[in-house]
Write an enzyme that holds these catalytic residues in place. Structure first.
Site, mmCIF file in Angstrom:
data_model
loop_
_atom_site.group_PDB
_atom_site.id
_atom_site.type_symbol
_atom_site.label_atom_id
_atom_site.label_comp_id
_atom_site.label_asym_id
_atom_site.label_seq_id
_atom_site.Cartn_x
_atom_site.Cartn_y
_atom_site.Cartn_z
ATOM 1 C CD GLU A 1 -3.139 -1.050 2.037
ATOM 2 O OE1 GLU A 1 -3.113 -0.152 2.897
ATOM 3 O OE2 GLU A 1 -4.063 -1.868 1.932
ATOM 4 C CD GLU B 1 -3.577 -6.264 3.776
ATOM 5 O OE1 GLU B 1 -4.508 -5.441 3.886
ATOM 6 O OE2 GLU B 1 -2.415 -6.021 4.141
#
Length: 649
Positions: A452, A551
């Site tokens: 991220e 995720e």
């Protein structure tokens, strides 16, 4: 990390005139016939209970009947449903949308259209109307090893290693919420933790998440005061010299004058004898008090450690006491025999306890703790993902795999990337060192360069994209030069992926979390599948690149999210965190994903109690994403599906 409230406006509203195929006029999904069963996967009539929702629509953005479709193409969907829906493929699927492929709604608010969905999607209604802001559907904070899931979190590096609880390495009890990430029977001492760390002074990997350490010493001030007073008395009786105006600060308000102030002429005869007698009595009393206090403190500590080896036990102490745990150790056998665990997850996100740099230089993480973790993880999955290389975490995981003889276990290496080039170079150097020392790389599935990083870049996202691509190219060159044949990838929010980033990676790895979209749990599995297939699957069609959900998960408690945090009209609206909801999401997602070959990492195996510091107001879910508590106990009420005995490869 950035203020998440500024990151949630990346979702364009859906125009009312663009009613999606498979939906009624009210925007709700068209219901499918049947009341409790649905055929899934390629097998004939695989029946599922009513928990597998029957309201079916279609996935967007691609033809799921095609051979290159993510999840197995024709074999990954319900054929009966597929043949009753018109479909568009590729870019054509987006032709009538409000925006181009690069600007289709993000995972927090996408209304699906197109082909079929093995998870029976029913995406949530978008809150804002055509002329309103779409702030209500938001991105989430990074989930990497220590990042908070809430904007309430303090910056990385702001927390110090806290005190551990007083539970045994052998018991499964939950340790204190201030006990650090994965404080499962921490072997760290609370006595030496710093009270304050300036994150600007740390060459950090963004993984710090230690809470300030409360003192574990009962009556510490009182004990110090007693010691100070006793020292003063003994000094006077035994002729000790002290500097003038010495202060015994442990005594409240004590700026005691020097011993010399009370000095008197040396007595003679009976007076001296009487003085020695009195002095002896007082010394006996003082020494008795000191010894009694020490014994009492020791016994008190031992009382707490009878049920535990508290944070006083270091990583070295653990190894000295228990040896280097392996598959034949009684404790490991007990962990691997735990009831209720099923190997149904293709992958699991994992960060060992205490692998924050530079704290780990003083308080090294425990090899045995990692071995314990891996023993449990081996009952859930054959693939583990790490987020960084600091503090020997990769080496410890590899050692645990060897000690436990987990011949089927594979590892995705992690490299933490942020704006600190020192951190990045250190992490990359450690990655190269790990791989260059090994001639056999078969245990590795690949290396994930950054997690991220684009999301955390905020307004500098384009620069971050270029940097990540450059780092991946550097890593790939090193691998080629050293004959290391493993994949190179990065992971980011599903809506941060584009063709440029996809071209630079061997695997598109997207983080997709329905909870932060405010998606009702009954619709969450289908929504996740739909988002992934619309945003990420098209990027790898016609290529040999992999496509993985890096995720996905659901919190077991802490409130509800309606797409813009906890701003819900009531406590049952939107995405509700809870054991019941986690169970339903797993029931709707895990077995169909296993059946159709969807590759993903579950977030996560263990609660991270240190993240309680990032909770705020009604958003109390930061520390509650694990299937198990920090003591490696399956949470009460959690039911991991057994998928009829089918296991993940």
């Amino acid at each position: 990390m950035g203020d998440r409230s500024e990151q949630y406006g990346d979702i364009p509203p859906i125009s009312s005139q663009h009613r999606m195929h498979g939906y009624g006029n009210n925007g709700e999904p068209a219901a499918m016939p049947g009341d409790g069963q649905q055929n899934w996967g390629s097998g004939p009539g695989i029946a599922h209970t009513h928990s597998m929702r029957t309201a079916s629509t279609a996935t967007p953005g691609m033809d799921n009947l095609g051979p290159s479709a993510v999840g197995g193409g024709i074999s990954g969907i319900a054929l009966g449903v597929a043949n009753t829906h018109d479909r568009q493929s590729g870019i054509d699927a987006f032709r009538d949308a409000d925006a181009t492929l690069g600007y289709i709604p993000a995972e927090r608010g996408y209304h699906t259209t197109g082909a079929d969905n093995p998870y029976v999607p029913s995406p949530p209604s978008v809150g804002p109307g055509p002329d309103e802001s779409s702030e209500g559907l938001r991105s989430h904070e990074t989930f990497g090893s220590s990042a908070a899931l809430s904007a309430a979190g303090a910056p990385a590096g702001n927390w110090t290693p806290p005190s551990g609880s007083r539970h045994s390495f052998l018991d499964g009890s939950y340790q204190g919420v201030a006990s650090g990430p994965y404080q499962r029977h921490s072997a760290y001492s609370s006595q030496d933790y710093p009270a304050d760390i300036n994150p600007d002074d740390i060459l950090d990997d963004g993984d710090d998440g230690f809470a300030a350490a409360p003192s574990n010493k009962p009556n510490a001030a009182g004990g110090a005061a007693t010691g100070g007073a006793a020292g003063g008395l003994l000094g006077e009786f035994f002729g000790a010299k002290k500097a003038a105006d010495a202060s015994y600060d442990p005594v409240p308000g004590a700026g005691l004058p020097s011993v010399e102030k009370y000095a008197k002429p040396r007595p003679s005869g009976a007076s001296r004898k009487r003085g020695w007698i009195i002095g002896g009595i007082l010394a006996f009393i003082v020494i008795g008090a000191i010894v009694g206090g020490a014994v009492g403190g020791t016994l008190g500590n031992r009382r707490s450690e009878t049920a535990s080896e508290s944070s006083e036990v270091s990583a070295d102490d653990d190894t000295e006491t228990n040896g280097d745990l392996d598959k034949n150790s009684d404790e490991i056998k007990s962990l691997m025999a735990m009831e209720g665990l099923h190997k149904v997850f293709p992958g699991m996100d994992y960060t060992p306890w205490g692998v924050q740099h530079p704290e780990c230089d003083k308080w090294p993480p425990s090899q045995n703790n990692v071995t314990r973790d891996m023993a449990v993880l081996s009952r859930l999955t054959n693939t583990v993902r790490l987020y960084g290389t600091d503090c020997n975490q990769t080496e410890m995981v590899l050692h645990a795999i060897d000690r436990l003889e987990l011949t089927d276990m594979k590892l995705w290496l992690g490299v933490w990337i942020d704006t600190n080039t020192t951190t990045n170079e250190r992490q990359l150097s450690q990655l190269y060192d790990i791989l260059d020392k090994r001639s056999d790389h078969s245990v590795f599935k690949g290396a994930i360069i950054g997690n991220e990083a684009l999301y955390r870049a905020g307004s500098t996202k384009e620069e971050a994209r270029k940097n990540i691509i450059d780092y991946m190219r550097q890593v790939r060159k090193h691998f080629n030069d050293h004959n290391i044949d493993i994949k190179v990838a990065t992971s980011d929010l599903g809506d941060n992926w584009d063709e440029t980033l996809a071209d630079a990676t061997d695997v598109v790895m997207s983080n997709v979390h329905p909870f932060f979209g405010g998606v009702e749990v009954s619709k969450a599995a289908g929504w996740t599948w739909s988002f992934w297939n619309s945003h990420n699957a098209p990027l790898t069609q016609g290529t040999n690149k992999g496509n993985i959900i890096a995720e996905v998960g659901w919190p077991s408690g802490g409130g509800n999210d309606c797409g813009d945090g906890a701003n819900c009209k009531d406590d049952t609206s939107g995405a509700v965190a809870g054991v019941k909801q986690m169970n339903q999401f797993m029931a709707d997602w895990v077995c169909p994903a296993l059946e159709n070959g969807t590759d993903y990492f579950w977030f996560e195996a263990f609660d991270e109690p240190w993240k309680v510091k990032f909770n705020k107001g009604d958003e109390q879910w930061e520390d509650k994403w694990g299937l198990m508590d920090p003591g490696r106990n399956l949470k009460p009420g959690i039911e991991i599906p057994d998928c009829g005995g089918k296991t993940a490869a």
